[in-house]
Motif scaffolding. Structure first.
Motif, PDB file in Angstrom:
ATOM      1  N   HIS A 166      -2.923  -0.708   8.727  1.00  0.00           N
ATOM      2  CA  HIS A 166      -2.495  -2.030   9.194  1.00  0.00           C
ATOM      3  C   HIS A 166      -3.687  -2.851   9.666  1.00  0.00           C
ATOM      4  O   HIS A 166      -3.819  -4.040   9.324  1.00  0.00           O
ATOM      5  CB  HIS A 166      -1.470  -1.854  10.318  1.00  0.00           C
ATOM      6  CG  HIS A 166      -1.246  -3.076  11.147  1.00  0.00           C
ATOM      7  ND1 HIS A 166      -0.537  -4.166  10.695  1.00  0.00           N
ATOM      8  CD2 HIS A 166      -1.641  -3.376  12.426  1.00  0.00           C
ATOM      9  CE1 HIS A 166      -0.490  -5.096  11.640  1.00  0.00           C
ATOM     10  NE2 HIS A 166      -1.161  -4.636  12.695  1.00  0.00           N
TER      11      HIS A 166
ATOM     12  N   LEU B 258       0.856  -1.181   0.000  1.00  0.00           N
ATOM     13  CA  LEU B 258       0.000   0.000   0.000  1.00  0.00           C
ATOM     14  C   LEU B 258       0.895   1.236   0.000  1.00  0.00           C
ATOM     15  O   LEU B 258       1.891   1.293   0.725  1.00  0.00           O
ATOM     16  CB  LEU B 258      -0.888   0.033   1.247  1.00  0.00           C
ATOM     17  CG  LEU B 258      -1.760  -1.184   1.533  1.00  0.00           C
ATOM     18  CD1 LEU B 258      -2.569  -0.963   2.811  1.00  0.00           C
ATOM     19  CD2 LEU B 258      -2.691  -1.482   0.362  1.00  0.00           C
TER      20      LEU B 258
ATOM     21  N   ILE C  63       3.517  -1.217   3.921  1.00  0.00           N
ATOM     22  CA  ILE C  63       2.899   0.112   3.853  1.00  0.00           C
ATOM     23  C   ILE C  63       3.994   1.156   3.678  1.00  0.00           C
ATOM     24  O   ILE C  63       4.907   1.280   4.500  1.00  0.00           O
ATOM     25  CB  ILE C  63       2.093   0.419   5.127  1.00  0.00           C
ATOM     26  CG1 ILE C  63       1.076  -0.692   5.411  1.00  0.00           C
ATOM     27  CG2 ILE C  63       1.373   1.762   4.988  1.00  0.00           C
ATOM     28  CD1 ILE C  63       0.369  -0.546   6.748  1.00  0.00           C
TER      29      ILE C  63
ATOM     30  N   VAL D   9      -1.092   5.051   8.994  1.00  0.00           N
ATOM     31  CA  VAL D   9      -0.378   3.794   8.732  1.00  0.00           C
ATOM     32  C   VAL D   9      -0.856   2.714   9.700  1.00  0.00           C
ATOM     33  O   VAL D   9      -1.123   1.572   9.298  1.00  0.00           O
ATOM     34  CB  VAL D   9       1.149   4.004   8.860  1.00  0.00           C
ATOM     35  CG1 VAL D   9       1.872   2.661   8.835  1.00  0.00           C
ATOM     36  CG2 VAL D   9       1.660   4.892   7.727  1.00  0.00           C
TER      37      VAL D   9
END
Length: 384
Positions: A225, A170, A235, A221
C-alpha cells in the motif's frame, strides 16, 4: 562501485547480501554494518570485508572487538545510535535494511534524510510509519527499493507502466506457510519446531512464524500500500504453493505481468543492490518450467489465518493501528518461540491489543515510538 551499509548483516537477508558482495568485489564494497549479538560472525566480517564501521547490540561486545582488532581499520559502535551511525557515513551510497522489527525505523529515516538509497527488507518500517517514511523519501528524492520477493516482483513488473493510471490491481502470492494443509482446529497442537519448517523458503525464525500465521502476508499488503501508493481494494492475496510466481501486476487493459524465479532470496537482493543494472547469477539459479510442469493457485482461507485478517483490518483502519499490530505481533511471536504461549494464541493476543487501542489518525514519529512501546508493554502484561 556501490558502497553498501547493511543493517542486520548476520540475519538471513544480510548473510546472503554478503555472499553477493563477496562474489562481486568490483561492483560492491561493504562500508558498514550492524550485527546484533553474533560476535563470532562480526569477527568474520571484519577479517573478510574490513568495513569502516561495525555496530553491535551491546557495548561490551563492541569494546571486545575494538580491543581484538585495534590494528585494523574497522571502528566499532553499539546500540540504537550505532545503527544510525552505520547508515550515516558519508561514504555510504546504499543502505540495505534487513533487521527484524521496528528497530529499523529510525536508522531508515536517518539514511533517507541524508539522501541514501534504501534497499528495504524490513517491512515493519513501513507498517509502523509508512506515511512518515514515504513522505521523507519524496522530500529527499530517495527511491526505496523493495527487497522482499513479492514487492521486488511487483517493482519489476511495474517498470513497464508509464503511469499509475495504467495499474488496476496487485496480486501478492503466498505459500500458505508451514501449516497450509492443516485445518484451524489442528493448529492448537502445533509446536515451534513444526512452525519453523517452511515448505519453500529458508528464512529467519520470526519471519517463518509470521509466514505460518500469514501475518507476514498481511504486513506485506500494508507495505505494498505504501510502496506503490495503491488502495487496499487494489491488492489481492492468493495462495501459490510452488512460490515460483512471486507476484503479479494487473493493468487496466486486462494484461497481467508476473515475475517468476526459484525460491532464493539472492535474486531479489542482488537486483536491488545492483539496480538499475542486472548482474549474472550462478547457473544453479536457473528455473526450468518444463521440470516444474504446473503452477497452482487458491483463495486464502480467512478463518484459518486470523492474523492475516487482523493485518488487513489494521491497514484499512490506518493511523496508529498498524503500529500496534506490528508491536503486539513481535512480542507474541517471541513468546511462542520461547514456548510461553500456543501458536493459536498469537492472533488472540494481537487482537486483544488492537481492541484496547484508541487510534490516532495521523501519528507523528514521537507518537509512533510511544504507541509501539505501550503496545509491547500491554502484551508483556498479558503474558505475566
Amino acid at each position: 562501485m556501490k558502497h553498501i551499509a547493511i543493517l542486520g548483516a548476520s540475519g538471513s537477508i544480510g548473510t546472503q547480501a554478503l555472499d553477493i558482495i563477496a562474489s562481486n568485489p568490483n561492483v560492491f564494497r561493504l562500508v558498514s554494518c550492524s550485527i546484533g549479538k553474533n560476535i563470532d560472525y562480526a569477527r568474520k566480517i571484519v577479517q573478510v570485508f574490513e568495513p569502516e564501521l561495525l555496530c553491535m547490540q551491546y557495548e561490551a561486545d563492541a569494546q571486545t572487538l575494538e580491543h581484538e582488532f585495534r590494528n585494523k581499520k574497522t571502528e566499532f559502535t553499539f546500540g540504537d545510535q550505532g545503527l544510525v551511525d552505520v547508515v550515516s557515513l558519508s561514504s555510504v551510497d546504499l543502505v540495505l535494511n534487513s533487521v527484524i522489527g521496528s528497530v529499523g525505523l529510525l536508522p531508515t529515516l536517518a539514511a533517507i534524510n541524508e539522501g541514501k538509497q534504501i534497499a528495504l527488507a524490513n517491512k515493519e518500517t513501513l507498517v509502523s510509519a509508512g506515511h512518515i517514511v514515504m513522505e521523507a523519501a519524496r522530500k529527499n528524492n530517495v527511491e526505496i527499493l523493495p527487497v522482499d520477493s513479492e514487492h521486488a516482483a511487483i517493482f519489476q513488473c511495474l517498470q513497464s507502466a508509464k503511469s499509475s493510471a495504467e495499474l488496476k490491481r496487485l496480486h501478492i502470492t503466498a505459500s500458505g506457510g508451514s501449516f497450509r494443509d492443516l485445518s484451524y482446529s489442528e493448529l492448537k497442537d502445533v509446536t515451534v519446531d513444526m512452525a519453523l519448517k517452511h515448505p519453500n523458503w529458508s528464512m529467519g525464525s520470526k519471519i517463518t512464524i509470521d509466514s505460518a500465521t500469514m501475518m507476514n502476508k498481511g504486513l506485506e499488503v500494508i507495505e505494498a500500500h505504501w510502496l506503490f501508493d495503491v488502495g487496499y481494494s487494489q491488492i489481492e492475496t492468493i495462495i501459490h504453493r510452488e512460490s515460483i510466481i512471486h507476484s503479479l501486476v494487473e493493468f487496466v487493459d486486462g494484461s497481467m505481468l508476473a515475475q517468476l524465479g526459484v525460491s532464493d532470496m539472492h535474486i531479489p537482493i542482488q537486483y536491488m543492490l545492483s539496480y538499475p543494472e542486472r548482474l549474472p547469477m550462478p547457473a544453479t539459479m536457473d528455473l526450468s518450467l518444463i521440470e516444474l510442469g504446473a503452477l497452482h493457485f487458491e483463495a486464502v482461507d480467512i478463518k484459518k489465518y486470523p492474523c492475516f485478517k487482523l493485518a488487513l483490518d489494521a491497514g484499512k483502519i490506518g493511523g496508529s493501528m498498524p503500529t500496534v499490530l506490528n508491536a503486539a505481533n513481535e512480542i507474541a511471536v517471541n513468546a511462542f518461540l520461547e514456548n510461553k504461549i500456543k501458536f493459536i494464541e498469537i492472533s488472540k493476543i494481537v487482537e486483544q491489543t488492537m481492541l484496547a487501542h484508541d487510534v490516532i489518525s495521523n501519528p507523528q514519529l514521537d507518537d509512533i515510538l510511544e504507541i509501539d512501546h505501550q503496545a509491547r508493554t500491554f502484551v508483556e502484561h498479558i503474558l505475566l
